[in-house]
Design an enzyme around this catalytic site. Structure first.
Site, short mmCIF file in Angstrom:
data_model
loop_
_atom_site.label_atom_id
_atom_site.label_comp_id
_atom_site.label_asym_id
_atom_site.label_seq_id
_atom_site.Cartn_x
_atom_site.Cartn_y
_atom_site.Cartn_z
N HIS A 161 34.52 26.09 38.74
CA HIS A 161 34.96 27.53 38.35
C HIS A 161 35.56 28.40 39.20
O HIS A 161 36.76 29.06 38.76
CB HIS A 161 33.53 28.18 37.80
CG HIS A 161 33.63 29.56 37.31
ND1 HIS A 161 33.81 29.68 35.93
CD2 HIS A 161 34.09 30.82 37.64
CE1 HIS A 161 34.07 30.85 35.54
NE2 HIS A 161 34.07 31.72 36.88
N GLU A 162 35.06 28.48 40.37
CA GLU A 162 35.95 29.46 41.39
C GLU A 162 37.30 28.89 41.92
O GLU A 162 37.96 29.62 42.15
CB GLU A 162 34.97 29.66 42.65
CG GLU A 162 33.60 30.22 42.28
CD GLU A 162 33.66 31.67 41.50
OE1 GLU A 162 34.70 32.20 41.77
OE2 GLU A 162 32.93 31.87 40.63
N HIS A 210 39.68 29.84 39.85
CA HIS A 210 40.37 31.19 39.97
C HIS A 210 41.25 31.19 41.25
O HIS A 210 42.50 31.77 41.35
CB HIS A 210 39.11 32.35 40.53
CG HIS A 210 38.39 32.57 39.26
ND1 HIS A 210 38.92 33.14 38.17
CD2 HIS A 210 36.95 32.51 39.14
CE1 HIS A 210 37.66 33.29 37.19
NE2 HIS A 210 36.67 33.16 37.81
#
Length: 417
Positions: free
Chosen positions: A18-19, A22
């Site tokens: 997820h990170e 980003h």
């Protein structure tokens, strides 16, 4: 211990991917990413690579990517400050020493008159009573307590990027969770096979009613008690309706057709009513394209189920008591781990889809809330006051933490009290 290891691996993977979404798209947009963190709270482990500090923190409650410009700079240099300047070969300031200047004998000590570290990149300061302007390198670092922090010119800050670039950098986190779920489910289908929707028997349990009736893998059930069958659902629905009743199976095996009497065993169904089962699995096939299709389809199915559950929560058909928090997820992960790697893989895919959807909800402090503010900016043609937006996200984060405590308390009551 197996449960703890499974939790660490699964949640570490879900948060990391997820990170990473980003981080990757933020860097592609030219945004300075100061930190990539797994967890919150005090640092347990860290290393620096290029411009980014990678950390693992104490509280395993998620993670974050700290992008320049999203939060006010923690270190500010104001007129009157006495600082040390270290220069590169082009006579540009490469390091700005805020304190502990005695540890940097190579630094030139000056008193700040004016400073611009965002647009024109210069420091005007008095050196031996004379006002001098020093050019600052775009990747210069501010050294405070011997910790370097790279400066962030306007063109490297989050707010300077276009609306599509910022939206993609935020949306990329949840998007990667859907991609991860698809990859896990595709791998699951490659390992376990893709279910075939026909009334053909797959794996046979040695202690089930099918084994007792001498049915074997790949037998095709043409009819039960004279009722023709076509799909796997046709087969299972008849069996579930007749626990402890003799059923006459018309079986095709290697081109030969014969009859077998099978008596389904009884178990409790999802609704609490008794249902029959004979101890067989669905027939499967192994194809790459089929596995990819399975990955796409199952990701969609899981997403649809989660959206339906959220809708029931909003309409009151689903209560907070039924939600699972960290304790409940830990317990369910342990049960999945005990059932084998394939079940654990499916559970991980469900959690990944869930994480992606929850983060896309238009709530403050979540990715969906940040996307909502970007959307409002696009409609009104100018950004919302960063202080007001920050306050909304802070309040939202506090409410989410409160919800987490409530759900965790419910989990403790359900599983331990």
């Amino acid at each position: 211990m197996n449960t703890l290891i499974a939790i660490i691996i699964i949640f570490g993977l879900l948060v990391f991917i997820h990170e990473w979404g980003h981080l990757y798209f933020a860097k592609r947009a030219g945004i300075l990413c100061r930190e990539f963190a797994i967890g919150f709270g005090p640092k347990l482990f860290s290393f620096r690579r290029d411009e980014t500090l990678y950390t693992i923190r104490l509280l395993p409650l998620g993670g974050f990517v700290r992008m320049a410009g999203e939060d006010p700079e923690l270190i500010q240099i104001k007129p009157g400050y006495e600082i040390g300047l270290v220069f590169n070969r082009r006579n540009q300031v490469s390091e700005i020493i805020v304190n502990n200047k005695s540890k940097h004998p190579e630094a030139k000590i000056v008193t700040v008159e004016r400073v611009d570290l965002e647009k024109d990149l210069f420091i005007e300061a008095y050196e031996d009573g004379e006002l001098v302007s020093f050019p600052v390198h775009e990747k210069a670092s501010i050294i405070y307590d011997e910790e370097p922090t790279q400066i962030a010119p306007l063109d490297r800050q989050f707010g300077s990027k276009t609306i599509p670039q910022r939206a993609l950098a935020i949306f990329a986190g949840p998007m990667m969770n859907f991609v991860l779920a698809f990859l896990i489910l595709t791998a699951f289908a490659l390992l376990a096979g893709m279910p075939v929707d026909e009334s053909r028997i797959g794996m046979v349990s040695p202690e089930g009613a099918a084994a007792e009736a001498e049915l074997v893998e790949n037998d095709r059930i043409l009819a039960i008690n004279g009722q023709p069958l076509e799909t796997w659902e046709d087969l299972t629905s008849v069996i579930q309706k007749h626990p402890n009743q003799d059923l006459v199976f018309e079986v095709e095996r290697n081109g030969q057709v014969f009859e077998a009497v099978v008596t389904p065993q009884e178990r409790q169904g999802p609704t609490g009513e008794p249902e029959g089962f004979i101890g067989v699995g669905q027939s499967t096939t192994f194809t790459v394209l089929g596995s990819i299709k399975y990955g796409v389809t199952e990701t969609y199915v899981f997403a649809k189920l989660i959206f339906e559950a959220l809708g029931m929560l909003v309409t009151g058909q689903f209560s907070l008591d039924q939600l699972a928090g960290p304790v409940g997820i830990y317990n369910y992960t342990g049960q999945a781990a005990e059932m084998g790697i394939l079940v654990l893989m499916k559970w991980a895919a469900i959690l990944s889809v869930n994480l992606g959807i929850i983060n896309l909800l238009p709530l403050p402090a979540l990715d969906g809330g940040r996307l909502m503010f970007i959307g409002v900016e696009a409609l009104r043609g100018k950004p919302i006051d960063p202080q007001k937006e920050g306050l909304v996200h802070f309040i939202g984060f506090a409410l989410l933490m409160l919800l987490m405590l409530v759900v965790t308390w419910n989990d403790i009551n359900k599983f331990f009290l």
